[in-house]
Write a protein that holds these residues in place. Sequence first.
Motif, short mmCIF file in Angstrom:
data_model
loop_
_atom_site.label_atom_id
_atom_site.label_comp_id
_atom_site.label_asym_id
_atom_site.label_seq_id
_atom_site.Cartn_x
_atom_site.Cartn_y
_atom_site.Cartn_z
N PHE A 256 0.85 -1.18 0.00
CA PHE A 256 0.00 0.00 0.00
C PHE A 256 0.89 1.24 0.00
O PHE A 256 1.78 1.35 0.85
CB PHE A 256 -0.87 0.05 1.27
CG PHE A 256 -1.73 -1.16 1.47
CD1 PHE A 256 -3.05 -1.17 1.01
CD2 PHE A 256 -1.25 -2.29 2.13
CE1 PHE A 256 -3.85 -2.28 1.21
CE2 PHE A 256 -2.06 -3.39 2.33
CZ PHE A 256 -3.36 -3.39 1.86
N TYR A 257 0.64 2.17 -0.92
CA TYR A 257 1.35 3.45 -0.90
C TYR A 257 0.52 4.49 -1.65
O TYR A 257 -0.41 4.16 -2.38
CB TYR A 257 2.76 3.34 -1.49
CG TYR A 257 2.82 3.03 -2.96
CD1 TYR A 257 2.94 4.05 -3.91
CD2 TYR A 257 2.79 1.72 -3.43
CE1 TYR A 257 3.01 3.77 -5.26
CE2 TYR A 257 2.86 1.43 -4.77
CZ TYR A 257 2.98 2.46 -5.69
OH TYR A 257 3.04 2.17 -7.02
N SER A 258 0.85 5.77 -1.42
CA SER A 258 0.14 6.87 -2.06
C SER A 258 1.13 7.79 -2.75
O SER A 258 2.27 7.93 -2.32
CB SER A 258 -0.64 7.70 -1.02
OG SER A 258 -1.66 6.92 -0.46
N GLU A 259 0.64 8.42 -3.82
CA GLU A 259 1.42 9.41 -4.55
C GLU A 259 0.62 10.69 -4.63
O GLU A 259 -0.61 10.65 -4.72
CB GLU A 259 1.69 8.95 -5.99
CG GLU A 259 2.39 7.63 -6.12
CD GLU A 259 2.37 7.16 -7.56
OE1 GLU A 259 2.94 7.86 -8.42
OE2 GLU A 259 1.76 6.12 -7.81
N LYS A 260 1.29 11.84 -4.61
CA LYS A 260 0.63 13.12 -4.79
C LYS A 260 1.15 13.78 -6.06
O LYS A 260 2.35 13.76 -6.33
CB LYS A 260 0.88 14.04 -3.60
CG LYS A 260 0.08 13.60 -2.38
CD LYS A 260 0.00 14.69 -1.37
CE LYS A 260 -0.88 14.19 -0.24
NZ LYS A 260 -1.16 15.20 0.72
N SER A 261 0.23 14.35 -6.82
CA SER A 261 0.62 15.07 -8.03
C SER A 261 1.07 16.47 -7.65
O SER A 261 0.97 16.88 -6.48
CB SER A 261 -0.55 15.13 -9.02
OG SER A 261 -1.60 15.89 -8.44
N GLU A 262 1.54 17.23 -8.63
CA GLU A 262 2.01 18.58 -8.36
C GLU A 262 0.91 19.47 -7.80
O GLU A 262 1.19 20.38 -7.03
CB GLU A 262 2.59 19.19 -9.64
CG GLU A 262 3.87 18.52 -10.08
CD GLU A 262 4.40 19.08 -11.39
OE1 GLU A 262 3.85 20.08 -11.89
OE2 GLU A 262 5.37 18.50 -11.90
N ASP A 263 -0.34 19.20 -8.16
CA ASP A 263 -1.45 20.02 -7.65
C ASP A 263 -1.99 19.50 -6.32
O ASP A 263 -3.00 19.99 -5.81
CB ASP A 263 -2.56 20.14 -8.68
CG ASP A 263 -3.25 18.82 -8.98
OD1 ASP A 263 -2.87 17.79 -8.39
OD2 ASP A 263 -4.15 18.82 -9.84
N GLY A 264 -1.35 18.48 -5.73
CA GLY A 264 -1.73 17.97 -4.43
C GLY A 264 -2.75 16.84 -4.44
O GLY A 264 -3.08 16.30 -3.40
N ALA A 265 -3.26 16.47 -5.62
CA ALA A 265 -4.22 15.38 -5.71
C ALA A 265 -3.51 14.05 -5.41
O ALA A 265 -2.38 13.82 -5.82
CB ALA A 265 -4.86 15.34 -7.09
N GLU A 266 -4.22 13.18 -4.70
CA GLU A 266 -3.63 11.93 -4.26
C GLU A 266 -4.15 10.73 -5.05
O GLU A 266 -5.33 10.68 -5.39
CB GLU A 266 -3.94 11.72 -2.77
CG GLU A 266 -3.29 10.49 -2.17
CD GLU A 266 -3.58 10.36 -0.70
OE1 GLU A 266 -2.63 10.07 0.05
OE2 GLU A 266 -4.74 10.54 -0.29
N THR A 267 -3.26 9.79 -5.33
CA THR A 267 -3.63 8.49 -5.91
C THR A 267 -3.11 7.42 -4.96
O THR A 267 -1.93 7.38 -4.64
CB THR A 267 -3.02 8.30 -7.31
OG1 THR A 267 -3.53 9.32 -8.18
CG2 THR A 267 -3.34 6.93 -7.87
N ARG A 268 -4.03 6.57 -4.50
CA ARG A 268 -3.67 5.46 -3.61
C ARG A 268 -3.48 4.20 -4.45
O ARG A 268 -4.29 3.91 -5.33
CB ARG A 268 -4.77 5.25 -2.57
CG ARG A 268 -4.90 6.41 -1.60
CD ARG A 268 -6.15 6.38 -0.76
NE ARG A 268 -7.40 6.14 -1.48
CZ ARG A 268 -8.06 7.03 -2.24
NH1 ARG A 268 -7.56 8.23 -2.39
NH2 ARG A 268 -9.19 6.71 -2.84
N THR A 269 -2.43 3.47 -4.16
CA THR A 269 -2.10 2.27 -4.92
C THR A 269 -2.01 1.07 -4.00
O THR A 269 -1.44 1.16 -2.91
CB THR A 269 -0.75 2.45 -5.66
OG1 THR A 269 -0.84 3.59 -6.51
CG2 THR A 269 -0.40 1.22 -6.47
N VAL A 270 -2.59 -0.04 -4.46
CA VAL A 270 -2.47 -1.33 -3.77
C VAL A 270 -1.93 -2.31 -4.80
O VAL A 270 -2.49 -2.44 -5.90
CB VAL A 270 -3.82 -1.84 -3.24
CG1 VAL A 270 -3.64 -3.21 -2.58
CG2 VAL A 270 -4.44 -0.85 -2.27
#
Length: 153
Positions: free
Chosen positions: A55-69
């Motif tokens: 499980f981990y998360s990434e943030k784009s330059e505009d702060g939006a988050e994408t969670r990955t499993v």
Amino acid sequence: MNETGGTNPIMKATDTQNVTVHVRAIRQMPGGEMDQMETTASGILRTRGNRRYLFYSEKSEDGAETRTVVKFDQRSAQLTRNGQISSVFVFDEAQHCRSSYTAPLTSFLVDIDTERYLLEEDEQHLRLTIHYRLSVEGSSPAGCQTEIKIRLL
């Protein structure tokens, strides 16, 4: 490194570990152009039986988050992303995958054919290397490679 299907000797059947995740994805277009993406994030790795869950998360330059499993074992992986980018990709040499990929202002179908799948591990690291063909909306397939390196903390 253990490539024979054994489990990591330091992780018990239900362990949860904090990890650092480094993902590198390379796509070679039919015309020869290459596109590369790299990201590093903190994450959690859980083990249940022979299956692992990253499980981990990434943030784009505009702060939006994408969670990955990422659910994976010695034979296959399923990568599920939710948030700014949403998709479910299955990487299995014995199976074709068709999925939708949704990003801001766009959505399309992708086809994935896994050519080679390898999980390597030692006392402190797991490395998942996947070679596959990716076709977007029926276009000519691009050769792709994704490498996920997981370092136990």
